[in-house]
Scaffold this active site. Structure first.
Site, PDB file in Angstrom:
ATOM      1  N   CYS A 142      13.941  23.538   5.396  1.00  0.00           N
ATOM      2  CA  CYS A 142      13.148  24.406   4.424  1.00  0.00           C
ATOM      3  C   CYS A 142      12.162  23.510   3.415  1.00  0.00           C
ATOM      4  O   CYS A 142      12.236  22.439   3.500  1.00  0.00           O
ATOM      5  CB  CYS A 142      14.151  25.353   3.580  1.00  0.00           C
ATOM      6  SG  CYS A 142      15.034  26.117   4.595  1.00  0.00           S
ATOM      7  N   MET A 143      11.356  24.393   2.618  1.00  0.00           N
ATOM      8  CA  MET A 143      10.461  23.464   1.954  1.00  0.00           C
ATOM      9  C   MET A 143      11.392  22.784   0.599  1.00  0.00           C
ATOM     10  O   MET A 143      10.990  21.535   0.474  1.00  0.00           O
ATOM     11  CB  MET A 143       9.493  24.418   1.075  1.00  0.00           C
ATOM     12  CG  MET A 143       8.523  23.636   0.378  1.00  0.00           C
ATOM     13  SD  MET A 143       7.451  24.709  -0.879  1.00  0.00           S
ATOM     14  CE  MET A 143       6.653  25.433   0.570  1.00  0.00           C
ATOM     15  N   ASP A 144      12.458  23.296   0.309  1.00  0.00           N
ATOM     16  CA  ASP A 144      13.131  22.767  -0.779  1.00  0.00           C
ATOM     17  C   ASP A 144      14.501  22.147  -0.201  1.00  0.00           C
ATOM     18  O   ASP A 144      15.344  21.667  -1.448  1.00  0.00           O
ATOM     19  CB  ASP A 144      13.246  23.485  -2.010  1.00  0.00           C
ATOM     20  CG  ASP A 144      11.765  24.034  -2.137  1.00  0.00           C
ATOM     21  OD1 ASP A 144      11.131  23.196  -2.534  1.00  0.00           O
ATOM     22  OD2 ASP A 144      11.755  25.353  -2.330  1.00  0.00           O
ATOM     23  N   HIS A 168      -6.859  -7.341  12.719  1.00  0.00           N
ATOM     24  CA  HIS A 168      -5.424  -6.689  12.701  1.00  0.00           C
ATOM     25  C   HIS A 168      -4.933  -6.303  14.292  1.00  0.00           C
ATOM     26  O   HIS A 168      -6.129  -6.066  15.008  1.00  0.00           O
ATOM     27  CB  HIS A 168      -5.727  -5.647  11.847  1.00  0.00           C
ATOM     28  CG  HIS A 168      -4.273  -4.678  11.506  1.00  0.00           C
ATOM     29  ND1 HIS A 168      -3.187  -5.138  11.288  1.00  0.00           N
ATOM     30  CD2 HIS A 168      -4.171  -3.196  11.512  1.00  0.00           C
ATOM     31  CE1 HIS A 168      -2.173  -4.401  11.067  1.00  0.00           C
ATOM     32  NE2 HIS A 168      -2.759  -3.154  11.233  1.00  0.00           N
ATOM     33  N   TYR A 189      16.165  29.403   8.169  1.00  0.00           N
ATOM     34  CA  TYR A 189      15.003  30.361   8.728  1.00  0.00           C
ATOM     35  C   TYR A 189      15.088  30.478  10.160  1.00  0.00           C
ATOM     36  O   TYR A 189      15.166  29.449  10.945  1.00  0.00           O
ATOM     37  CB  TYR A 189      13.728  29.918   8.184  1.00  0.00           C
ATOM     38  CG  TYR A 189      13.314  30.112   6.899  1.00  0.00           C
ATOM     39  CD1 TYR A 189      13.587  31.271   6.255  1.00  0.00           C
ATOM     40  CD2 TYR A 189      12.835  28.905   6.083  1.00  0.00           C
ATOM     41  CE1 TYR A 189      13.170  31.300   4.690  1.00  0.00           C
ATOM     42  CE2 TYR A 189      12.586  29.230   4.809  1.00  0.00           C
ATOM     43  CZ  TYR A 189      12.613  30.212   4.325  1.00  0.00           C
ATOM     44  OH  TYR A 189      12.523  30.458   2.911  1.00  0.00           O
ATOM     45  N   ARG A 211     -10.793  -0.286  14.446  1.00  0.00           N
ATOM     46  CA  ARG A 211     -10.509   0.312  13.328  1.00  0.00           C
ATOM     47  C   ARG A 211     -11.774  -0.322  12.443  1.00  0.00           C
ATOM     48  O   ARG A 211     -12.801  -0.203  12.724  1.00  0.00           O
ATOM     49  CB  ARG A 211      -9.072   0.255  12.839  1.00  0.00           C
ATOM     50  CG  ARG A 211      -8.720   1.383  12.225  1.00  0.00           C
ATOM     51  CD  ARG A 211      -7.187   1.378  11.988  1.00  0.00           C
ATOM     52  NE  ARG A 211      -6.787   0.388  11.013  1.00  0.00           N
ATOM     53  CZ  ARG A 211      -5.369   0.486  10.646  1.00  0.00           C
ATOM     54  NH1 ARG A 211      -4.452   1.008  11.232  1.00  0.00           N
ATOM     55  NH2 ARG A 211      -5.115  -0.634   9.903  1.00  0.00           N
ATOM     56  N   LYS A 252       0.824  -1.106   0.010  1.00  0.00           N
ATOM     57  CA  LYS A 252       0.171  -0.069  -0.057  1.00  0.00           C
ATOM     58  C   LYS A 252       1.028   1.411   0.175  1.00  0.00           C
ATOM     59  O   LYS A 252       2.143   1.170   0.242  1.00  0.00           O
ATOM     60  CB  LYS A 252      -0.910   0.059   1.409  1.00  0.00           C
ATOM     61  CG  LYS A 252      -0.128   0.310   2.502  1.00  0.00           C
ATOM     62  CD  LYS A 252      -1.066  -0.280   3.676  1.00  0.00           C
ATOM     63  CE  LYS A 252      -0.149  -0.128   4.918  1.00  0.00           C
ATOM     64  NZ  LYS A 252      -1.011  -0.532   6.187  1.00  0.00           N
ATOM     65  N   ARG A 311       0.884 -10.681   7.185  1.00  0.00           N
ATOM     66  CA  ARG A 311       0.997  -9.631   6.248  1.00  0.00           C
ATOM     67  C   ARG A 311       2.235  -8.502   6.506  1.00  0.00           C
ATOM     68  O   ARG A 311       2.131  -7.957   7.619  1.00  0.00           O
ATOM     69  CB  ARG A 311      -0.281  -8.643   6.495  1.00  0.00           C
ATOM     70  CG  ARG A 311      -1.777  -9.304   6.152  1.00  0.00           C
ATOM     71  CD  ARG A 311      -2.756  -8.418   6.245  1.00  0.00           C
ATOM     72  NE  ARG A 311      -3.095  -7.836   7.710  1.00  0.00           N
ATOM     73  CZ  ARG A 311      -3.399  -8.311   8.693  1.00  0.00           C
ATOM     74  NH1 ARG A 311      -4.113  -9.534   8.724  1.00  0.00           N
ATOM     75  NH2 ARG A 311      -3.563  -7.880   9.619  1.00  0.00           N
TER      76      ARG A 311
HETATM   77  C1  LIG Z   1      -0.196  -1.556   6.944  1.00  0.00           C
HETATM   78  C2  LIG Z   1      -0.975  -2.929   7.324  1.00  0.00           C
HETATM   79  C3  LIG Z   1      -0.030  -4.187   7.550  1.00  0.00           C
HETATM   80  C4  LIG Z   1       1.394  -3.989   7.605  1.00  0.00           C
HETATM   81  O1  LIG Z   1       2.007  -3.632   8.747  1.00  0.00           O
HETATM   82  P1  LIG Z   1       3.421  -3.559   9.081  1.00  0.00           P
HETATM   83  O2  LIG Z   1       3.587  -3.158  10.412  1.00  0.00           O
HETATM   84  O3  LIG Z   1       4.167  -2.406   8.110  1.00  0.00           O
HETATM   85  O4  LIG Z   1       4.027  -4.847   8.836  1.00  0.00           O
HETATM   86  C5  LIG Z   1      -0.693  -5.270   7.765  1.00  0.00           C
HETATM   87  N1  LIG Z   1      -1.997  -5.326   8.060  1.00  0.00           N
HETATM   88  C6  LIG Z   1      -2.897  -4.070   7.649  1.00  0.00           C
HETATM   89  C7  LIG Z   1      -4.262  -4.142   7.953  1.00  0.00           C
HETATM   90  C8  LIG Z   1      -2.168  -2.671   7.503  1.00  0.00           C
HETATM   91  O5  LIG Z   1      -3.183  -1.732   7.434  1.00  0.00           O
END
Ligand SMILES: *Cc1c(COP(=O)(O)O)cnc(C)c1O
Length: 401
Positions: A341-343, A192, A294, A160, A62, A248
């Site tokens: 800074c920005m850049d 999760h 700055y 969540r 992602k 995951r």
């Molecule tokens: C981003 C995410 C992961 C991966 O998590 P890591 O800590 O980067 O391994 C796994 N499951 C879900 C639902 C996530 O949103």
């Protein structure tokens, strides 16, 4: 140890030989590059797989593969032993398939009106947490004539997405009814963890029991999911009982720590995948007492040499790195001098020799790590790499397919 022999890339500026190939003409002209080491990504998957036995790996790609480049990382992950790809947005899943990437893909973050049908037509699995989503998936299956492959998500305590224990049996029953209709196949049940980076946190064991109870309810309702998955990187590495059929894997695959309690990247045998590198845009002598950047939050202590790095907060360098972000330049570790800074940012090179065009390393490779930047900025490595912006070209090293 890396080969520290120095070679000339362009403009005769010294560049570490291991990263010379990252300085393509685009990166040279820009003066900055995020070099993405796909060999390291594959090695990290192998390292994790050694520790988790026969459990399958879903490579989480992602957010443009945490800033590392979606397509190249997805291909490398499949090449490196992952069998699944995971993304948040359905659009990210669709982009992967449309780029010709294979493997099993799961997208898990949808809103009403999401592109379910486009997913079904591309053999993308979707996550369902609530009855409205199941209804939309049923409708998409009817409209496309495709069987929808669904992972039902339980909220086991993160609060969540996912159905709470109160709503779980209704969702499971509705999913089973959709299976009987021939519209849906529940291939996965998942959840999760909230505190996987602290394996001893009581919520971890509590979530595992709630998850097991959810699996029992699903089985009693006649569902036969083949992939039950709960663990992210921290869970995969630190909570063996959370591994189930599949983990995951996100941050560990990118070579950064999932949390101090799990271990540093080094201790876990992980190699950082992204190295953020730049070429000095200016080098000049200034007297002691010179205010820098700055607000003059940095003032030179004595006559010194300042180097200008052409990266700033618009490129994802945290503004919190003021007087704290570590940079390897002219053979030594420096600290960002004054405000980001920005850049651009300034570094104080002291008495050391440097010239415009010389390579400096913000993180990765022989430089500090993104985890060091996270500590310096009060954040996590995830945020450091994910926020590197589109103005920084990604150059992928070790591309094999
Ligand atoms: C981003 C995410 C992961 C991966 O998590 P890591 O800590 O980067 O391994 C796994 N499951 C879900 C639902 C996530 O949103």
């Amino acid at each position: 140890m890396r080969d520290t022999e120095r070679v000339s890339a362009r403009h005769d500026a010294p560049v570490d030989v291991a990263y010379a190939a990252a300085w393509t003409s685009q990166a040279c002209a820009r003066g900055a590059v995020a070099a993405i080491d796909l060999d390291a990504l594959r090695a990290n998957i192998a390292t994790v797989r050694e520790r988790i036995g026969g459990v399958e790996v879903m490579a989480v790609v992602k957010a443009d593969a945490y800033g590392h480049g979606l397509e190249a990382c997805a291909r490398a992950a499949l090449d490196g032993g992952a069998t699944w790809l995971g993304v948040a947005l359905l659009d990210e899943a669709i982009a992967l398939r449309d780029a010709g990437v294979g493997g099993q893909i799961l997208g898990w973050l949808a809103v009403p009106g999401s592109r379910w049908g486009d997913c079904l037509e591309r053999d993308i699995d979707v996550s369902v947490s609530a009855s409205w989503a199941l209804e939309e998936v049923r409708a998409a299956a009817t409209a496309t004539g495709r069987l929808a492959r669904v992972h039902l998500k339980a909220d086991t305590g993160l609060s969540r997405s996912g159905a709470t224990p109160r709503d779980w049996s209704d969702l499971v029953a509705a999913a089973h009814a959709a299976e009987v209709e021939g519209l849906v196949e529940v291939v996965g049940v998942w959840s999760h963890l909230a505190c996987a980076d602290t394996p001893s946190h009581p919520s971890v064991a509590a979530q595992i029991s709630v998850f097991e109870a959810a699996l029992t309810v699903a089985a009693q309702a006649g569902l036969r999911p083949t992939v039950r998955h709960l663990a992210n990187s921290a869970g995969a590495l630190g909570v063996p009982s959370a591994r189930f059929d599949l983990v995951r894997l996100g941050i560990a695959m990118y070579g950064l720590t999932p949390g101090d309690d799990i271990g540093t990247a080094d201790a876990l045998g992980l190699r950082p995948v992204m190295s953020l590198r730049a070429r000095l845009a200016s080098v000049k002598q200034v007297p002691g007492g010179s205010g820098v950047s700055y607000g003059h939050d940095y003032v030179t202590g004595s006559d010194t040499t300042l180097g200008l790095v052409p990266l700033g907060y618009a490129d994802g360098i945290p503004r919190a790195a003021c007087n704290s972000g570590p940079v390897l330049a002219a053979g030594a570790l420096r600290t960002v001098a004054g405000r980001v800074c920005m850049d651009q940012v300034v570094i104080d090179l002291g008495d050391d020799d440097a010239a415009p065009g010389d390579e400096v390393v913000l993180f990765g490779g022989e430089g500090p790590s993104a985890d060091d930047w996270a500590s310096a900025c009060g954040t996590i490595g995830y945020e450091i790499v994910t926020r590197i912006g589109p103005r920084v070209p990604r150059v992928h090293l070790g591309v094999t397919s």
